[in-house]
Enzyme design. Structure first.
Site, PDB file in Angstrom:
ATOM      1  N   GLU A  90       0.882  -1.173   0.000  1.00 19.63           N
ATOM      2  CA  GLU A  90       0.000   0.000   0.000  1.00 19.63           C
ATOM      3  C   GLU A  90       0.915   1.218   0.000  1.00 19.63           C
ATOM      4  OE1 GLU A  90      -3.305   0.198  -0.127  1.00 19.63           O
ATOM      5  OE2 GLU A  90      -3.754  -1.934   0.006  1.00 19.63           O
ATOM      6  N   CYS A 143      -1.853   9.491   2.383  1.00 21.53           N
ATOM      7  CA  CYS A 143      -1.393   8.877   1.130  1.00 21.53           C
ATOM      8  C   CYS A 143      -2.278   9.235  -0.051  1.00 21.53           C
ATOM      9  CB  CYS A 143      -1.327   7.361   1.291  1.00 21.53           C
ATOM     10  SG  CYS A 143      -2.895   6.652   1.789  1.00 21.53           S
TER      11      CYS A 143
HETATM   12  P1  NAD Z   1       8.239   4.677   4.918  1.00 27.10           P
HETATM   13  O1  NAD Z   1       8.190   3.846   3.696  1.00 27.10           O
HETATM   14  O2  NAD Z   1       9.433   5.537   5.135  1.00 27.10           O
HETATM   15  O3  NAD Z   1       8.122   3.770   6.238  1.00 27.10           O
HETATM   16  C1  NAD Z   1       7.101   2.816   6.407  1.00 27.10           C
HETATM   17  C2  NAD Z   1       7.593   1.720   7.339  1.00 27.10           C
HETATM   18  O4  NAD Z   1       8.736   1.096   6.757  1.00 27.10           O
HETATM   19  C3  NAD Z   1       8.012   2.175   8.734  1.00 27.10           C
HETATM   20  O5  NAD Z   1       7.522   1.246   9.682  1.00 27.10           O
HETATM   21  C4  NAD Z   1       9.535   2.169   8.680  1.00 27.10           C
HETATM   22  O6  NAD Z   1      10.126   1.837   9.919  1.00 27.10           O
HETATM   23  C5  NAD Z   1       9.833   1.075   7.666  1.00 27.10           C
HETATM   24  N1  NAD Z   1      11.062   1.358   6.900  1.00 27.10           N
HETATM   25  C6  NAD Z   1      11.540   2.583   6.550  1.00 27.10           C
HETATM   26  N2  NAD Z   1      12.684   2.448   5.847  1.00 27.10           N
HETATM   27  C7  NAD Z   1      12.927   1.120   5.755  1.00 27.10           C
HETATM   28  C8  NAD Z   1      13.963   0.349   5.160  1.00 27.10           C
HETATM   29  N3  NAD Z   1      14.975   0.920   4.519  1.00 27.10           N
HETATM   30  N4  NAD Z   1      13.898  -1.005   5.264  1.00 27.10           N
HETATM   31  C9  NAD Z   1      12.885  -1.605   5.910  1.00 27.10           C
HETATM   32  N5  NAD Z   1      11.872  -0.922   6.493  1.00 27.10           N
HETATM   33  C10 NAD Z   1      11.889   0.425   6.434  1.00 27.10           C
HETATM   34  O7  NAD Z   1       6.896   5.538   4.899  1.00 27.10           O
HETATM   35  P2  NAD Z   1       6.420   6.634   5.927  1.00 27.10           P
HETATM   36  O8  NAD Z   1       7.302   7.823   5.813  1.00 27.10           O
HETATM   37  O9  NAD Z   1       6.205   6.047   7.261  1.00 27.10           O
HETATM   38  O10 NAD Z   1       4.970   6.983   5.302  1.00 27.10           O
HETATM   39  C11 NAD Z   1       4.823   7.832   4.218  1.00 27.10           C
HETATM   40  C12 NAD Z   1       4.599   7.072   2.925  1.00 27.10           C
HETATM   41  O11 NAD Z   1       3.614   6.072   3.103  1.00 27.10           O
HETATM   42  C13 NAD Z   1       4.055   7.974   1.824  1.00 27.10           C
HETATM   43  O12 NAD Z   1       4.670   7.641   0.594  1.00 27.10           O
HETATM   44  C14 NAD Z   1       2.570   7.629   1.783  1.00 27.10           C
HETATM   45  O13 NAD Z   1       1.932   7.908   0.561  1.00 27.10           O
HETATM   46  C15 NAD Z   1       2.601   6.170   2.092  1.00 27.10           C
HETATM   47  N6  NAD Z   1       1.327   5.715   2.654  1.00 27.10           N
HETATM   48  C16 NAD Z   1       0.544   4.878   1.932  1.00 27.10           C
HETATM   49  C17 NAD Z   1      -0.697   4.484   2.437  1.00 27.10           C
HETATM   50  C18 NAD Z   1      -1.623   3.568   1.680  1.00 27.10           C
HETATM   51  O14 NAD Z   1      -2.578   3.083   2.281  1.00 27.10           O
HETATM   52  N7  NAD Z   1      -1.395   3.314   0.407  1.00 27.10           N
HETATM   53  C19 NAD Z   1      -1.097   4.927   3.695  1.00 27.10           C
HETATM   54  C20 NAD Z   1      -0.262   5.774   4.398  1.00 27.10           C
HETATM   55  C21 NAD Z   1       0.949   6.160   3.880  1.00 27.10           C
END
Ligand code: NAD
Length: 477
Positions: free
Chosen positions: A221, A255
């Site tokens: 997602e 998002c």
């Molecule tokens: P992110 O991808 O930075 O982090 C999400 C999760 O991944 C966190 O739990 C984090 O600890 C983990 N993570 C981060 N870097 C990682 C790595 N290198 N290896 C493994 N795990 C890692 O996202 P965010 O900043 O928390 O959220 C923002 C993003 O999420 C935006 O792009 C937004 O559009 C998207 N989002 C999508 C939805 C949806 O339902 N489609 C909902 C909310 C947010």
């Protein structure tokens, strides 16, 4: 609004031990009846009421999210999702009969939804309750165990998530492992039966690569730039009202937020005026004093958003027609409207994920379609129009995770609709029945009811008769 922890200590042994316990418990989970699953989902629903105030407090501490917004965009969403599952699990679980083709005469076919097994849920920070418990309801509805890794960016809420889960589940069924990137990386080394990841496309690629090592299926997602189009037939005042709410809720850290707006040139002036008036009437002249305005999650993200504003100020300052202020120390970025920014600016290239919105005037809807189709497939698209021709064109000539016509981001709350992106905005679907299916394997079951079948006619050894029947099969069945 605290800065992010670094050099985290990963509890490798705890991760291995919890996963081991859940693997041992998988056969028992597979056998859970609809009643057992409903009982567990009721625990989640009850927890949303029991912990309501604690959730509101934690989220206020994390990024000053207003309590009513917590109720409506976090708690209520889970209650809705839980209610849908509670009412429908029995139906979802029931094996579905499929039609029998004539060449399969004598047999019957069914689809049985089988739990995938041990699930990993990795959540982002922007809806730290909604995006943990939402997928969890679906995972439990489908009969799985789950390990949850909440975001490290909302420490108060993530700690509370662990407390709630510890309170309502045994660890061999559902467990929380808090931590940041290193913890997530350690979890991703392990073999799960499905990974449900919500976050950025960049990290989505890391997750999918790690899953490939074990041939684990994934639901991703993700996010991206979700366009909004307002054509000349639209009800402009209504569009302005809805977009103001949809854009600035959670300070645009959503998002499916309106990332940029295309407005027909003939309606631009009226729209921009109404939009700015709405912002002021909801958040006041200075949104930093408003109790309804959420803060940016941390200084790192506030800095990123400030740099988007600074770039516009530097290259085309006069295009900022509303706001443009920030206070990085206090994680504040004002609602900011930019009119007709050049396409090479970062606000037009990156997912904004904050309270900044570019508005671009257009003359011909085909130019808009071609612009959108040149970019990545968005997670959501919004169209404000009363023209059936425009509606048909946007619906049929563009791709997006979802399309909202004359509405803002509320489709997230309709659990009867599939939620999810396509390509760069994600893969797989969430919510309601679609969430249940994401965590299930569709097992095809064929049963023979006769002592013979038509296919016996072409079994070896191959004779002239086999050839005759093969000809008949090819021609008629
Ligand atoms: P992110 O991808 O930075 O982090 C999400 C999760 O991944 C966190 O739990 C984090 O600890 C983990 N993570 C981060 N870097 C990682 C790595 N290198 N290896 C493994 N795990 C890692 O996202 P965010 O900043 O928390 O959220 C923002 C993003 O999420 C935006 O792009 C937004 O559009 C998207 N989002 C999508 C939805 C949806 O339902 N489609 C909902 C909310 C947010």
């Amino acid at each position: 609004m605290e800065d992010i922890q670094t050099n985290e200590k990963v509890d490798v042994e705890r991760i291995a031990s919890l996963l081991h316990q859940q693997r041992m418990h998988k056969p028992a989970m597979l056998r859970l009846s609809a009643k057992d699953r409903i009982e567990r989902i009721k625990r989640i629903k009850k927890a949303m009421f029991d912990y309501r105030e604690e959730i509101q407090d934690a989220m206020y501490k994390d990024f000053k999210k207003p309590p009513v917004e917590v109720d409506m965009t976090e708690i209520y969403v889970i209650i809705n999702e839980a209610n849908d599952a509670i009412s429908n699990i029995k139906k979802w679980m029931r094996p579905q009969r499929v039609p029998t083709p004539i060449n399969m005469l004598g047999t019957s076919g069914k689809i049985k939804y089988e739990a995938k097994g041990n699930i990993l849920i990795i959540a982002p920070w922007n809806f730290p309750i909604n995006l943990v418990f939402g997928p969890l309801v679906s995972a439990i509805a489908a009969g799985n165990t789950a390990i949850i890794k909440p975001s490290e960016f909302t420490p108060h809420t993530s700690t509370l998530v662990e407390k709630i889960i510890d309170d309502i589940f045994n660890k061999n069924e559902v467990a929380v492992i808090n931590g940041g990137v290193e913890t997530s990386t350690e979890l991703l080394k392990k073999r799960f039966d499905h990974i449900f990841f919500t976050g950025s496309p960049k990290v989505g690629k890391i997750v999918m690569k790690a899953a490939a090592a074990h041939l684990t299926s994934v639901t991703l997602e993700l996010g991206g730039k979700s366009p909004t189009i307002i054509d000349k037939s639209a009800n402009i005042k209504q569009a302005a009202k809805k977009i103001t709410v949809g854009k600035f809720i959670n300070s645009g850290q959503v998002c499916i937020s309106h990332d940029y707006i295309f407005v027909h040139r003939s309606k631009s002036e009226v729209f921009v005026k109404a939009f700015k008036e709405n912002i002021t009437s909801i958040y006041g002249k200075d949104a930093s004093t408003s109790d309804s305005y959420t803060r940016i999650v941390n200084r790192g993200n506030a800095k990123r958003l400030a740099s988007l504003i600074d770039e516009v100020k530097e290259k085309a300052g006069d295009k900022i027609t509303y706001g443009g202020d920030y206070d990085i120390e206090n994680c504040y970025v004002s609602p900011t409207v930019i009119l007709n920014p050049d396409n090479d600016l970062r606000v037009m290239q990156e997912e904004i994920f904050g309270p900044i919105i570019p508005i671009i005037e257009y003359d011909d809807i085909d130019e808009v379609i071609s612009y959108i189709n040149k970019g990545e497939i968005p997670l959501a698209m919004y169209l404000f129009s009363n023209s059936s021709t425009t509606i048909q064109k946007i619906r049929d000539y563009t791709n997006s995770g979802s399309l909202n016509i004359n509405e803002t981001i509320i489709h997230f709350n309709n659990s009867k609709l599939p939620f999810g992106g396509n390509s760069n905005s994600g893969m797989g679907k969430a919510h309601g029945y679609f969430g249940f299916k994401a965590f299930s394997h569709e097992k095809g079951i064929l049963q023979q009811h006769l002592p013979f079948s038509a296919i016996d006619l072409v079994m070896p050894p191959y004779t002239k008769a086999s050839k005759f029947w093969a000809d008949i099969f090819l021609k008629y069945f």
